[in-house]
Motif scaffolding. Structure first.
Motif, short mmCIF file in Angstrom:
data_model
loop_
_atom_site.label_atom_id
_atom_site.label_comp_id
_atom_site.label_asym_id
_atom_site.label_seq_id
_atom_site.Cartn_x
_atom_site.Cartn_y
_atom_site.Cartn_z
N LYS A 139 0.85 -1.19 0.00
CA LYS A 139 0.00 0.00 0.00
C LYS A 139 0.88 1.24 0.00
CE LYS A 139 -4.06 2.06 2.18
NZ LYS A 139 -3.61 3.45 1.94
N LYS A 140 0.47 2.23 -0.76
CA LYS A 140 1.20 3.48 -0.80
C LYS A 140 1.02 4.21 0.52
CE LYS A 140 1.74 7.71 -3.54
NZ LYS A 140 1.22 8.48 -4.69
N ALA A 141 2.15 4.57 1.17
CA ALA A 141 2.09 5.26 2.46
C ALA A 141 2.37 6.74 2.34
CB ALA A 141 3.08 4.61 3.43
N GLY A 142 2.70 7.21 1.16
CA GLY A 142 3.01 8.62 0.95
C GLY A 142 4.01 8.74 -0.19
N SER A 143 4.72 9.89 -0.21
CA SER A 143 5.74 10.10 -1.24
C SER A 143 6.85 10.96 -0.66
CB SER A 143 5.14 10.75 -2.49
OG SER A 143 4.61 12.03 -2.17
N ASP A 144 8.01 10.83 -1.24
CA ASP A 144 9.18 11.60 -0.80
C ASP A 144 9.85 12.16 -2.06
OD1 ASP A 144 11.29 12.70 0.51
OD2 ASP A 144 12.31 10.79 0.94
N HIS A 145 9.73 13.50 -2.22
CA HIS A 145 10.26 14.16 -3.41
C HIS A 145 9.73 13.53 -4.69
CE1 HIS A 145 13.19 15.30 -0.25
NE2 HIS A 145 13.28 16.44 -0.94
#
Length: 815
Positions: free
Chosen positions: A365-371
């Motif tokens: 599951k996608k937990a967020g993004s970083d740059h």
């Protein structure tokens, strides 16, 4: 008519509060002139005013708060005037006082503003501003910065970007964290180098992180341990930037937060996670490649490896930890998770350190993004032995198994049978939609349903794209935390085609066939099937017959046979396995058909009964039977038909002539043969002759005496018959009877005369014989028997006499 003051007040309200350009422009004359609060704000016509107001609203679309503090006007003529207005506009928390002067005149019968002048007392309005906001903003920014610095939770620390990071700055909050009473004590304790305040195990990592992160950007952030004055350590979360001091030297300024409690909690959480079966991980997905942010010990333990062994295995590529045939499937699942907010779950294989592979489940599951790079949260669990066993069973069961998300139709699992049916080489189905992957359709299939939880549906399904028939059974279940629809499909195409061929055959058989579904509980019924022969038999179309039969189950039945039809239906409804009746049906033109109806009933699990009915047109047979009966009943003496069941003879047909012969008015009965009328002396012989025929000879002949009730005496009856074996093991016995009483009396009289003649010839010494040319036999007298050695009866006479050399003994053989 509006006055000048009303016009200018409305103009300001439309422009600053409602932010409605058209309303504001509608109050201006075609040659409107105004001076704004800066040199670039002069307007000399209506189009320039329109462009100015539009750009102003676009630059700051948020509405202002407007307060009128002073207003007045001076008429300059009957249709013109000058108005003065003081207003205060507030936006982004800043208030500005304005002065407005406006002049009006009549244009095309309407009072319009023809000149305006806006002014402010602040001389610091910026060239790019419509109103002097910058100075107010700067004041607020400084106030905010002071407030942030005085109230921020973290400490501040600065050092020069030189080896060891010489001390530059520290604030009281950080000194409080570290337990120092003042800055001097801290500087002395670290020998003037910030690196000495860091835990020895973390120093090299801190230097590496600062260098690598500043090489990639202007900011860095990481955690490390900082020493307190008492020699203990606290965990610090450091957020820093590179800048210059007042002398132009490069320095690093960091904000430091005490995160010791969070690290302790994280350590406890790590212990809990590492104690759980399976493993969890965080990945940064960069150009499709996974970079580990965090992974628990359990990730490696699933394949029997230590964390170090697992890191070594995946050093070159994360794909090394996946069974080669499943790499593409896992990659597709992770991409699907990165492109959506849904959990993507699949079962796949990983290579075990001891050799071979094991099945595990991965949920992503996608937990967020970083740059801009997706952060993927992954949970891995070992497949229980029972589930793995069930998987193996489904793989080889011959039943197709499809699992998909009940709402989104996203595929979650397919077994081997599905690929065999579709002949698909592409096995990358995770995250793809069921109808797209399986059937190449752009929309869910028409037969697809959203199941309610706990509902199980079983039905027959035809899939046009495959030209196959299936029995489907599906339900909703929890599949790795998702509401999933599981469907079991059994290919019944051969059975269905056989049924179709059988149905076609039934349509061509000569007998009518109807299948009813009966409910004994309320007597209701429905017609499930009807063939063409049934319609032909009753001379109507199928829709018409269905309607008529549903309205009246006795439709067309002869009035005298209606009760028989009702009894027949009642027996079938009551569960009688087989029942039959021959009934008459009426047709137009006063025609009547005899129809043989046979019902076979089979109970259903739901309490209803399936009744299979066959209808035969036996009109011709009945007519022939009646004709045969007429013939049989008029044959002199009598003709009878019996059925032998292995123990007893049962009368089937007893002709009227035979009944009359015996003096019976009602026949011999219809259930069991009664031989009370046979003379006791003749009964054993009769029974013997009958049993001989039944046991193999098949033919029977016997003459016996039978008592006639009408004549009150015994009659001589000649029986001639034959037995015919039947396929069911019984025998049918056809018998004809003749009254030979007169012949028998003549034979007795002849025998008496013969005996008298024998006595007379014996006394006279004569040889005497009689000859019967019809039977080709002779009766020799007593002297011929005694003197010549002849038998009393000689067949084939006179040839038999010549053969005995009685006449021309030797001479007859010479020629």
């Amino acid at each position: 008519m509006d006055n000048t003051l009303t016009l200018v007040r409305n103009f300001c309200f439309f422009d600053f509060v409602e932010r409605d350009m058209e309303k504001a422009v509608s109050l201006l004359s075609e040659d409107i002139h105004w001076f704004g609060t800066s040199d670039r704000e002069d307007v000399c016509n209506i189009e320039a005013a329109r462009a100015y107001i539009a750009d102003e609203i676009r630059t700051m679309p948020a509405p202002y708060k407007m307060a009128v503090t002073e207003e007045s006007q001076v008429p300059t003529g009957p249709d013109s005037g000058v108005a003065f207005l003081r207003i205060t506009l507030e936006n982004e928390g800043i208030a500005f006082p304005f002065r407005v002067t406006a002049v009006s005149r009549v244009e095309k019968g309407t009072l319009k503003l023809c000149s305006m002048h806006f002014s402010v007392s602040d001389s610091n309005q910026q060239q790019s501003e419509y109103f002097p906001l910058t100075k107010g903003r700067e004041k607020i920014a400084h106030a905010k910065m002071d407030l942030i610095v005085s109230t921020m939770a973290g400490g501040l620390l600065g050092g020069y970007m030189k080896p060891g990071c010489p001390f530059y700055f520290v604030n009281d909050r950080l000194l409080e964290y570290l337990g120092y009473s003042g800055k001097a004590a801290y500087i002395t304790d670290i020998d003037g180098l910030l690196i000495n305040g860091i835990h020895p195990n973390d120093r090299k990592r801190v230097e590496t992180e600062v260098a690598s992160q500043l090489a990639a950007g202007a900011q860095f952030a990481f955690d490390y341990q900082m020493r307190r004055q008492d020699g203990t350590y606290i965990w610090i979360h450091n957020i820093g930037r590179k800048t210059t001091d007042e002398n132009g030297e490069t320095i690093i300024i960091s904000v430091c937060y005490d995160v010791t409690k969070e690290h302790d909690k994280q350590a406890q959480l790590d212990n809990i996670i590492n104690a759980l079966p399976g493993g969890v991980a965080l990945y940064r997905l960069v150009n499709g490649e996974r970079h580990v942010i965090y992974q628990s010990r359990g990730v490696g333990l699933l394949s029997g490896r230590t964390p170090e062994e697992y890191i070594e295995l995946t050093a070159d590529s994360a794909e090394n930890a996946i069974f080669s045939e499943d790499v593409a499937r896992v990659a597709a699942a992770i991409r699907q998770a990165a492109d959506s907010d849904r959990v993507v779950s699949l079962d796949y294989r990983i290579p075990h350190i001891s050799g071979g592979y094991i099945w595990i489940n991965g949920s992503f599951k996608k937990a967020g993004s970083d740059h801009g790079d997706p952060i993927i949260h992954a949970v891995f669990s070992e497949m229980p032995q029972m589930r793995e066993l069930l998987r193996d069973i489904t793989e080889d069961s011959g039943v197709a198994v499809v699992v998909c998300d009940n709402k989104t139709h996203e595929l979650l699992y397919l077994n081997q049978e599905v690929f065999s049916i579709l002949n698909k080489a592409d096995r990358n189905y995770e995250g793809r939609l069921c109808h797209e992957y399986l059937l190449g359709s752009s929309a869910p299939c028409p037969f697809c349903k959203n199941f309610d939880d706990g509902t199980t549906l079983r039905e027959e399904l035809y899939i046009p794209q495959l030209n196959r028939y299936y029995i489907t059974q599906g339900r909703v279940l929890n599949w790795a935390g998702r509401e999933a629809h599981i469907e079991y499909l059994t290919d019944i195409t051969p059975i269905k085609l056989a049924q179709q061929r059988f149905s076609e055959m039934l349509q061509n058989v000569t007998s009518g066939i109807v299948v009813f579904r009966l409910d004994p509980r309320d007597g209701s019924y429905e017609i499930e099937y009807m063939n063409n022969s049934f319609c032909q038999l009753f001379e109507a179309s199928e829709p018409a017959l269905r309607k008529l039969c549903m309205r009246d189950p006795t439709y067309g039945v002869h009035p005298d046979d209606v009760e028989k039809m009702r009894n027949l239906t009642a027996r079938a409804t009551g569960g009688c396995a087989h029942t039959a009746e021959t009934l008459r049906f009426l047709f137009p033109g006063d025609r009547t058909k005899w129809v043989r109806i046979e019902f076979g009933s089979v109970p259903r699990p739901d309490g209803t009964v399936s009744t299979y009915g066959t209808y035969y047109d036996v009109t011709t047979q009945i007519q022939q039977e009646h004709q045969l009966r007429d013939v049989i009943h008029n044959v002199p003496g009598g003709v009878c038909l019996y059925r032998w069941d292995g123990k007893k003879l049962h009368p089937v047909i007893v002709s009227e002539q035979f009944s009359k012969l015996l003096g019976e008015t009602t026949g011999l009965g219809s259930k069991e043969l009664n031989l009370h009328h046979v003379h006791p002396d003749d009964l054993p012989g009769l029974q013997k002759a009958v049993m001989k025929a039944l046991n193999g000879s098949h033919k029977m002949e016997y003459t016996y005496r039978s008592f006639s009730k009408s004549q009150k005496e015994y009659l001589w009856i000649r029986l001639e018959g034959i037995s015919v074996p039947q396929p069911d093991g019984t025998q049918l016995v056809y018998a004809s009877y003749s009254n030979v009483t007169n012949e028998h009396q003549l034979q007795l009289e002849l025998r008496t005369s013969q005996q008298a003649l024998d006595v007379a010839t014996e006394e006279a010494g004569l040889r005497f014989w009689t000859f019967d040319p019809l039977r080709d036999c002779a009766h020799q007298g007593k002297l011929s028997v005694q003197n010549l050695g002849l038998p009393e009866f000689m067949d084939h006479y006179p040839q038999s006499l010549l053969e005995r050399d009685i006449i021309l003994p030797p001479l007859s053989r010479r020629f």
